[in-house]
Write a protein that holds these residues in place. Structure first.
Motif, PDB file in Angstrom:
ATOM      1  N   ALA A 199       0.847  -1.196   0.000  1.00 21.22           N
ATOM      2  CA  ALA A 199       0.000   0.000   0.000  1.00 21.22           C
ATOM      3  C   ALA A 199       0.881   1.244   0.000  1.00 21.22           C
ATOM      4  O   ALA A 199       2.094   1.160   0.171  1.00 21.22           O
ATOM      5  N   SER A 200       0.234   2.403  -0.156  1.00 23.65           N
ATOM      6  CA  SER A 200       1.012   3.643  -0.274  1.00 23.65           C
ATOM      7  C   SER A 200       1.766   3.961   1.003  1.00 23.65           C
ATOM      8  O   SER A 200       2.786   4.645   0.976  1.00 23.65           O
ATOM      9  N   ASN A 201       1.299   3.439   2.155  1.00 24.73           N
ATOM     10  CA  ASN A 201       2.031   3.679   3.410  1.00 24.73           C
ATOM     11  C   ASN A 201       3.147   2.656   3.649  1.00 24.73           C
ATOM     12  O   ASN A 201       3.761   2.635   4.705  1.00 24.73           O
ATOM     13  N   GLY A 202       3.394   1.772   2.662  1.00 26.54           N
ATOM     14  CA  GLY A 202       4.491   0.816   2.787  1.00 26.54           C
ATOM     15  C   GLY A 202       4.105  -0.507   3.430  1.00 26.54           C
ATOM     16  O   GLY A 202       4.889  -1.453   3.420  1.00 26.54           O
ATOM     17  N   SER A 203       2.881  -0.593   3.994  1.00 27.81           N
ATOM     18  CA  SER A 203       2.452  -1.872   4.574  1.00 27.81           C
ATOM     19  C   SER A 203       2.015  -2.810   3.451  1.00 27.81           C
ATOM     20  O   SER A 203       1.779  -2.383   2.314  1.00 27.81           O
ATOM     21  N   TYR A 204       1.923  -4.087   3.776  1.00 28.71           N
ATOM     22  CA  TYR A 204       1.533  -5.068   2.772  1.00 28.71           C
ATOM     23  C   TYR A 204       0.153  -5.630   3.069  1.00 28.71           C
ATOM     24  O   TYR A 204      -0.123  -6.058   4.188  1.00 28.71           O
ATOM     25  N   LYS A 205      -0.693  -5.628   2.054  1.00 28.34           N
ATOM     26  CA  LYS A 205      -2.033  -6.199   2.153  1.00 28.34           C
ATOM     27  C   LYS A 205      -1.963  -7.609   1.585  1.00 28.34           C
ATOM     28  O   LYS A 205      -1.379  -7.845   0.526  1.00 28.34           O
ATOM     29  N   SER A 206      -2.571  -8.556   2.285  1.00 30.03           N
ATOM     30  CA  SER A 206      -2.553  -9.937   1.813  1.00 30.03           C
ATOM     31  C   SER A 206      -3.712 -10.183   0.863  1.00 30.03           C
ATOM     32  O   SER A 206      -4.880 -10.001   1.212  1.00 30.03           O
ATOM     33  N   LEU A 207      -3.418 -10.585  -0.342  1.00 30.78           N
ATOM     34  CA  LEU A 207      -4.461 -10.914  -1.320  1.00 30.78           C
ATOM     35  C   LEU A 207      -4.693 -12.419  -1.373  1.00 30.78           C
ATOM     36  O   LEU A 207      -5.807 -12.880  -1.559  1.00 30.78           O
ATOM     37  N   ILE A 208      -3.610 -13.165  -1.224  1.00 32.61           N
ATOM     38  CA  ILE A 208      -3.713 -14.627  -1.145  1.00 32.61           C
ATOM     39  C   ILE A 208      -2.774 -15.070  -0.032  1.00 32.61           C
ATOM     40  O   ILE A 208      -1.610 -14.645   0.011  1.00 32.61           O
ATOM     41  N   GLU A 209      -3.305 -15.878   0.866  1.00 34.65           N
ATOM     42  CA  GLU A 209      -2.446 -16.487   1.884  1.00 34.65           C
ATOM     43  C   GLU A 209      -3.003 -17.882   2.076  1.00 34.65           C
ATOM     44  O   GLU A 209      -4.074 -18.069   2.653  1.00 34.65           O
ATOM     45  N   TYR A 210      -2.308 -18.861   1.562  1.00 33.23           N
ATOM     46  CA  TYR A 210      -2.822 -20.230   1.561  1.00 33.23           C
ATOM     47  C   TYR A 210      -1.779 -21.175   2.135  1.00 33.23           C
ATOM     48  O   TYR A 210      -0.603 -21.101   1.751  1.00 33.23           O
TER      49      TYR A 210
END
Lengths: 243, 243
Positions: free
Chosen positions: A198-209
């Motif tokens: 994301a723009s703040n440098g954090s990571y959003k999980s789209l797939i976590e399996y």
């Protein structure tokens, strides 16, 4: 050049379709990883395991050959290091090198054409076409690339110890990973990850399996080539780091 | 629902390719317009006139029929009001209704399949496939739609006087227009426009072709249905205005 490709169509026997949200990551040094989750799984099997396929390899697991006299065409011979069909020993799926030809269209999309031999090397070939749309990996939206890519972050981590094989590729804001438990050979040994910065440098999980998905690296700041990153007991080696 | 579709592939005789940057605009009320400029014209003819094709119609010039028992498929029979091939009388191009079937894939892309009769209705049919990627018309980038569209501005202006036929469709931030001089019948009578609204509300010109292109409307604020907008002597009627 690092790249993020979204598959637009998969055609076998003249019948194009696209049931997945496939992204293929290619690093600056030529390492590659493709995650192919189903968009709308319908069968019980698909709901339990919503993936068409996934594979990964380093630049030693692919041979790229320009085609003489052609500006827009290149041969790519894949010899996957990790191939979940091979890992799961899925019947009637290809083993070994896959020979493909990639043609870049005026529009920027890329047509991949090849053949697989799902019934064995000496049996019937099955021709296929995959159509790829280059995506601007520096954007959070899925933005169609209109001009040549700007500089992209390209980071690759690898693990290959007695227990696990895995690869993680960061291209721009997009991260994909595959981790398999060598001794297992069932779906329980498979782990996949797709993250987006994301723009703040954090990571959003789209797939976590997968039960070992906590063992993927999820921070990619200030990594140096050949460094070792310890994550939940696994030692990942940084095999590429371009910021 | 208003829509902006980018063509990804055009396939005739099993040979997919894409040489254009085609966008098709569809308004909320079902008016339509497609502009198909070549990306890299190579021939002298292509450099002089860098368009594969362009057409437009109102919702009276198309019949949309759901296919019973199918959620993802719809028939669309086009009877173009403006068709530049017909206008220019280009040999071996189709005339009259084009019957097509549109199938929405799980991925969100849409496959259009149909046949044309370039050599006449009683001669050989030529089947074709076009693959369309829905684009978020509210964005300035070409963003692949991942969720169903939000509310989109949908504005349509039409002219059909003794001298000119023309249609302009605004969908979100994207504007396309075609204007033809009825008496001409050559490329000199053709005018095309593609504009994109920037974040400050101004419009950037992406395509502006033709000696009468200054006669296109280029402001679309506060229009009301049935209003008449005078632009450089042409009187355009607002036939749709949804903000």
């Amino acid at each position: 050049m690092p790249e993020l490709l979204k598959r637009i169509a998969f055609e076998v026997a003249g019948n194009p379709d696209e049931r997945t949200f496939t992204l293929s990551s290619g690093s600056n040094d030529g390492h590659y990883l493709s995650l192919r989750p189903l968009v709308k799984p319908r069968t019980p099997e698909g709901k339990e395991f919503p993936f068409e396929w996934a594979f990964a390899g380093t630049n030693k697991d692919i041979t790229v050959t320009p085609i003489e006299g052609s500006e827009n065409t290149v041969k790519q011979d894949f010899n996957f290091w990790i191939d979940i069909n091979a890992y799961l020993n899925v019947p009637n799926t290809h083993r070994g090198v896959v020979n493909t030809v990639w043609t870049t269209w005026d529009s920027g999309c890329i047509k991949e054409a090849g053949e697989v031999f799902p019934f064995g090397k000496d049996k019937q070939a099955v021709p296929f076409i995959e159509l790829w749309q280059p995506i601007d990996a520096n954007k959070e939206d899925l933005v169609i690339v209109q001009e040549s890519n700007k500089t992209l972050k390209s980071i690759v981590l690898k693990i290959d110890d007695s227990e696990y094989s895995g690869l993680v590729i960061v291209v721009g804001k997009w991260v994909q990973g595959i981790l398999i438990k060598k001794s297992d050979g069932t779906k329980k040994g498979l782990n996949f990850m797709r993250l987006q910065e994301a723009s703040n440098g954090s990571y959003k999980s789209l797939i976590e399996y997968g039960i070992d998905s906590s063992k993927f690296p999820k921070k990619f700041d200030s990594l140096e080539k050949d460094a070792v990153l310890s994550v939940a007991g696994l030692n990942w080696t940084v095999i590429e780091a371009t910021y």
